[in-house]
Design a protein around this motif. Sequence first.
Motif, PDB file in Angstrom:
ATOM      1  N   ARG A 146       8.950 -10.821 -18.497  1.00 16.76           N
ATOM      2  CA  ARG A 146       9.954 -10.116 -19.288  1.00 16.76           C
ATOM      3  C   ARG A 146       9.979  -8.632 -18.933  1.00 16.76           C
ATOM      4  NH1 ARG A 146      12.182 -12.230 -23.563  1.00 16.76           N
ATOM      5  NH2 ARG A 146      10.429 -13.662 -23.851  1.00 16.76           N
ATOM      6  N   ARG A 147       8.792  -8.035 -18.742  1.00 17.34           N
ATOM      7  CA  ARG A 147       8.749  -6.615 -18.359  1.00 17.34           C
ATOM      8  C   ARG A 147       9.390  -6.407 -16.984  1.00 17.34           C
ATOM      9  NH1 ARG A 147       3.565  -7.137 -20.711  1.00 17.34           N
ATOM     10  NH2 ARG A 147       2.614  -7.440 -18.643  1.00 17.34           N
ATOM     11  N   THR A 148       9.161  -7.354 -16.091  1.00 11.65           N
ATOM     12  CA  THR A 148       9.776  -7.253 -14.771  1.00 11.65           C
ATOM     13  C   THR A 148      11.290  -7.289 -14.859  1.00 11.65           C
ATOM     14  OG1 THR A 148       7.854  -8.315 -13.750  1.00 11.65           O
ATOM     15  CG2 THR A 148       9.893  -8.296 -12.485  1.00 11.65           C
ATOM     16  N   ILE A 149      11.812  -8.189 -15.694  1.00  8.92           N
ATOM     17  CA  ILE A 149      13.263  -8.300 -15.839  1.00  8.92           C
ATOM     18  C   ILE A 149      13.839  -7.035 -16.451  1.00  8.92           C
ATOM     19  CG2 ILE A 149      15.100  -9.591 -16.998  1.00  8.92           C
ATOM     20  CD1 ILE A 149      13.774 -10.995 -14.604  1.00  8.92           C
ATOM     21  N   GLU A 150      13.116  -6.398 -17.347  1.00 11.58           N
ATOM     22  CA  GLU A 150      13.598  -5.146 -17.943  1.00 11.58           C
ATOM     23  C   GLU A 150      13.753  -4.069 -16.869  1.00 11.58           C
ATOM     24  OE1 GLU A 150      14.670  -4.547 -20.960  1.00 11.58           O
ATOM     25  OE2 GLU A 150      14.322  -6.640 -21.524  1.00 11.58           O
ATOM     26  N   ILE A 151      12.816  -4.028 -15.924  1.00  8.57           N
ATOM     27  CA  ILE A 151      12.929  -3.064 -14.829  1.00  8.57           C
ATOM     28  C   ILE A 151      14.123  -3.399 -13.935  1.00  8.57           C
ATOM     29  CG2 ILE A 151      11.785  -2.172 -12.755  1.00  8.57           C
ATOM     30  CD1 ILE A 151       9.133  -2.530 -14.191  1.00  8.57           C
ATOM     31  N   LEU A 152      14.293  -4.700 -13.673  1.00 14.72           N
ATOM     32  CA  LEU A 152      15.408  -5.109 -12.820  1.00 14.72           C
ATOM     33  C   LEU A 152      16.757  -4.867 -13.483  1.00 14.72           C
ATOM     34  CD1 LEU A 152      14.025  -8.412 -11.261  1.00 14.72           C
ATOM     35  CD2 LEU A 152      14.074  -6.130 -10.279  1.00 14.72           C
ATOM     36  N   LYS A 153      16.786  -4.840 -14.796  1.00 13.82           N
ATOM     37  CA  LYS A 153      18.039  -4.527 -15.492  1.00 13.82           C
ATOM     38  C   LYS A 153      18.519  -3.126 -15.133  1.00 13.82           C
ATOM     39  CE  LYS A 153      17.581  -7.327 -19.700  1.00 13.82           C
ATOM     40  NZ  LYS A 153      17.412  -7.241 -21.171  1.00 13.82           N
ATOM     41  N   ILE A 154      17.554  -2.210 -14.953  1.00 17.73           N
ATOM     42  CA  ILE A 154      17.936  -0.837 -14.598  1.00 17.73           C
ATOM     43  C   ILE A 154      18.600  -0.820 -13.226  1.00 17.73           C
ATOM     44  CG2 ILE A 154      17.049   1.484 -14.191  1.00 17.73           C
ATOM     45  CD1 ILE A 154      14.760   0.857 -16.078  1.00 17.73           C
ATOM     46  N   ARG A 155      18.086  -1.627 -12.314  1.00 15.91           N
ATOM     47  CA  ARG A 155      18.615  -1.618 -10.953  1.00 15.91           C
ATOM     48  C   ARG A 155      19.917  -2.410 -10.842  1.00 15.91           C
ATOM     49  NH1 ARG A 155      15.020   0.538  -7.415  1.00 15.91           N
ATOM     50  NH2 ARG A 155      12.806   0.573  -7.987  1.00 15.91           N
ATOM     51  N   PHE A 156      19.936  -3.621 -11.396  1.00 17.77           N
ATOM     52  CA  PHE A 156      21.071  -4.517 -11.179  1.00 17.77           C
ATOM     53  C   PHE A 156      22.056  -4.561 -12.345  1.00 17.77           C
ATOM     54  CE2 PHE A 156      17.638  -6.199  -8.513  1.00 17.77           C
ATOM     55  CZ  PHE A 156      18.286  -6.277  -7.286  1.00 17.77           C
ATOM     56  N   GLY A 157      21.677  -4.028 -13.489  1.00 20.33           N
ATOM     57  CA  GLY A 157      22.579  -4.033 -14.632  1.00 20.33           C
ATOM     58  C   GLY A 157      22.270  -5.157 -15.612  1.00 20.33           C
ATOM     59  N   GLU A 158      22.688  -4.964 -16.857  1.00 18.61           N
ATOM     60  CA  GLU A 158      22.430  -5.939 -17.918  1.00 18.61           C
ATOM     61  C   GLU A 158      23.105  -7.271 -17.628  1.00 18.61           C
ATOM     62  OE1 GLU A 158      20.788  -5.826 -20.805  1.00 18.61           O
ATOM     63  OE2 GLU A 158      20.141  -3.733 -20.942  1.00 18.61           O
ATOM     64  N   ALA A 159      24.354  -7.211 -17.180  1.00 13.49           N
ATOM     65  CA  ALA A 159      25.114  -8.450 -16.978  1.00 13.49           C
ATOM     66  C   ALA A 159      24.471  -9.323 -15.911  1.00 13.49           C
ATOM     67  CB  ALA A 159      26.552  -8.114 -16.590  1.00 13.49           C
ATOM     68  N   ALA A 160      23.974  -8.709 -14.836  1.00 14.84           N
ATOM     69  CA  ALA A 160      23.396  -9.489 -13.752  1.00 14.84           C
ATOM     70  C   ALA A 160      22.136 -10.220 -14.188  1.00 14.84           C
ATOM     71  CB  ALA A 160      23.086  -8.571 -12.563  1.00 14.84           C
ATOM     72  N   MET A 161      21.412  -9.663 -15.138  1.00 13.00           N
ATOM     73  CA  MET A 161      20.145 -10.255 -15.582  1.00 13.00           C
ATOM     74  C   MET A 161      20.282 -11.128 -16.823  1.00 13.00           C
ATOM     75  SD  MET A 161      17.721  -9.310 -13.467  1.00 13.00           S
ATOM     76  CE  MET A 161      18.943  -9.587 -12.184  1.00 13.00           C
ATOM     77  N   GLN A 162      21.520 -11.438 -17.197  1.00 11.44           N
ATOM     78  CA  GLN A 162      21.723 -12.219 -18.423  1.00 11.44           C
ATOM     79  C   GLN A 162      21.163 -13.626 -18.286  1.00 11.44           C
ATOM     80  OE1 GLN A 162      25.817 -12.488 -19.644  1.00 11.44           O
ATOM     81  NE2 GLN A 162      25.276 -12.745 -21.800  1.00 11.44           N
ATOM     82  N   VAL A 163      21.347 -14.233 -17.123  1.00  7.22           N
ATOM     83  CA  VAL A 163      20.823 -15.584 -16.912  1.00  7.22           C
ATOM     84  C   VAL A 163      19.298 -15.568 -16.997  1.00  7.22           C
ATOM     85  CG1 VAL A 163      20.583 -17.431 -15.205  1.00  7.22           C
ATOM     86  CG2 VAL A 163      22.798 -16.325 -15.556  1.00  7.22           C
ATOM     87  N   CYS A 164      18.686 -14.537 -16.475  1.00 13.64           N
ATOM     88  CA  CYS A 164      17.219 -14.429 -16.549  1.00 13.64           C
ATOM     89  C   CYS A 164      16.760 -14.312 -18.003  1.00 13.64           C
ATOM     90  CB  CYS A 164      16.743 -13.225 -15.740  1.00 13.64           C
ATOM     91  SG  CYS A 164      17.064 -13.363 -13.963  1.00 13.64           S
TER      92      CYS A 164
END
Length: 728
Positions: free
Chosen positions: A461-479
């Motif tokens: 979950r912490r990793t996905i939070e970091i990736l949200k900054i790079r790729f955006g909230e919408a891109a990480m919605q499936v994750c």
Amino acid sequence: MATAALRSQVQAKWNEGFARLNRNDPGITGLMTYTEAWNMATEFLRPRHVSTPNPIQGAFAYPVVRLPIMLEVFLDSIADNFHLIVSDIEQYLAQYQESGNTQVILQLVFRLVEWFRKWAPIDELGPTIRSAYTLTFQTRLFSVLPPQFLPGFKALCAASLEEPQSTPAKMWESFEVLGMSDRYEGIVAGVGYERIERYIREEYAGKWDVQVLAALRTWMSKHIVAWMLPLYARGATNAEDAKGMLANVGARFDFHLNKTLCELRTSEIFDIIIDYPESEGALKDLKECMQRVDQRAALIQALRRANKKRLLHPGADTKLILSQYVATIKCLRIIDPLGVLLYKVADPIRRYLRERPDTIRSIVANLVGEDDGGDSLVDENDTPVPLAPPDADGFNDPNWEPEPVDAGPEFRANKPSDVISTLVSIYDSKDLFVREVQVLLAQRLLAITDEDNTPKVDKERRTIEILKIRFGEAAMQVCEVMLKDMADSRRIDNSVQDKNRTVVHPTIISRHFWPALDSSDITMPGQFQALQQAYAKEFSTFKPDKRLRWLPHLGKISLTLELQDRTIQADVPPLEAAFIELFSQKNIWTMDELIAGVGPVDRTAALKALITWIDLGVLKEDQENVFRLLELKEEPGPAPARSIAMAVEEPTLTAAEQQHMEQMRVYWKFVDGMLKNLGPMSLDRIQGMLKLAPNYDQSLEQLGVFMDAARVRGMVTVKDGIWTIVSE
């Protein structure tokens, strides 16, 4: 026949000439005096051997008025007697050729100065005759000096540079007298250049941790400039005069110093990048040198050649290529902040990485923290920044500057971005990375087998939070949905376990939000099927509007096999567990019966699953496609060579062994090529590179068996864990 008028003119000229020579003395007294003075003057000026004394100077008490004619006669006599100097030159050079002692050349130079001064006209004859004599002597001298003199002269200058304290001060004065300072200025400068080159390569090759340019300039001032003073600053009366005289030549030597250091660092640039950040000093030196020396094209070509030879080939691991690419980005930004060098060097690397099938996975694995096999591509101090398309035309940049003159037509001077943004830009779209993140996250989540999986899920979950900054909230919605499924799955499993304790702990996921998973129609037999049905019944009471669809080919099963003489514990995939469950019904099964018992299974996958139990000593293939359960352990006999299939195939091999042998036949070609092209390797390195081969799925232990079989056959050798190919 001459006319009276012509005879009259000739008579008048004769009388005029006679009167001028006779100086109006009575009779021919003046003419006789002039003749005596002429003879004495020419005799005094006549070139003699250097050891012969000149006559007294009293002959010049009577003024000589025919200097041009006297000069012509004097220069002709020099030409007639120059063979004396040639003889001396030949003797000294013969002695130098025999001994190699540069002092012989120095003695020759001093001897030539003696000849020059011996034949020089006296000052009373005026500067015209003196200048004409100097020009004639030097011209004659350089025309008769043989080719052997130049190497000796260069060696003499080099010796004077190496040991300046042993060099006589009059050496440079002698060079000036003979015109050698101007004639051989290029040779003298070349000696200084070669000394600079040798010193730089001997002292600073491979030393990249600190900047050395300032220390080099200090060394040059102490050694090279001090050596040049007698030659280039002759006539200087004070330090300021000397500095002004040396300004031009000093700039040339400083340019050569920068050029030599730049060429050295250019030849080492690939290794400098590997050693970064410890090599930052060398990079700063290179940046300063390239501001004076136009070596940008040479640097680009050298780095591209080194990358092609040492990096961009099948033997290099993708993670290694990415690491070197990241280091290249950081290093070239130091040398050229505008990015022209990086653009021209990085293009082949980016094109090669796009062709590698595992590039995206390697980048994403580093993003999500899966790759523990070495240094991270991401600097922990780098702040994650959103991925945004670059402003190619610079319309929104208030500090826009025109592109550099050596930039290509496709170059765009983008602002420096963080490393991950640069790696993602290898591809045209970030959607590829988002999809790979989803696939990799799904694999990591499904691989969590602990009953209490909360810490591992929180890490993801912490990793996905970091990736949200790079790729955006919408891109990480499936994750986000996948992470929520993991939490819900744990809660559902706890509820089912509270009602009916079972050993089954499935991961329950939402079919529409997870990446497509491989499907399989196999059916788990016996107790496995009963456990699945019992769990599905309890799940239906908890979620009556939903039903479970089992994916029996995924996951792991922990088994304890109780045989007559031993107990075996193993964690195996479901297909291996399904096959061994069938042996609880009877001890002997054929391949076709086993496949029919679990459903449609590829024969290759079935053989691989059965090999697992054969290797554990649980099953034995008595004959082709017939397998027997070993209730009592049997002593292993001579193992057929099923790893290396380059020799004659043994007819006694079983189907499983043949299958294994066929697989390894293909992979041996990869191993053979790696060891021949890249040199000796450890087993771990071979395993890592074989993972790039299509469909390679052997374990490290199986590879070890394979390599040991190759060693027995004399195809490879091993020492201290390093495998080497045997030369044919």
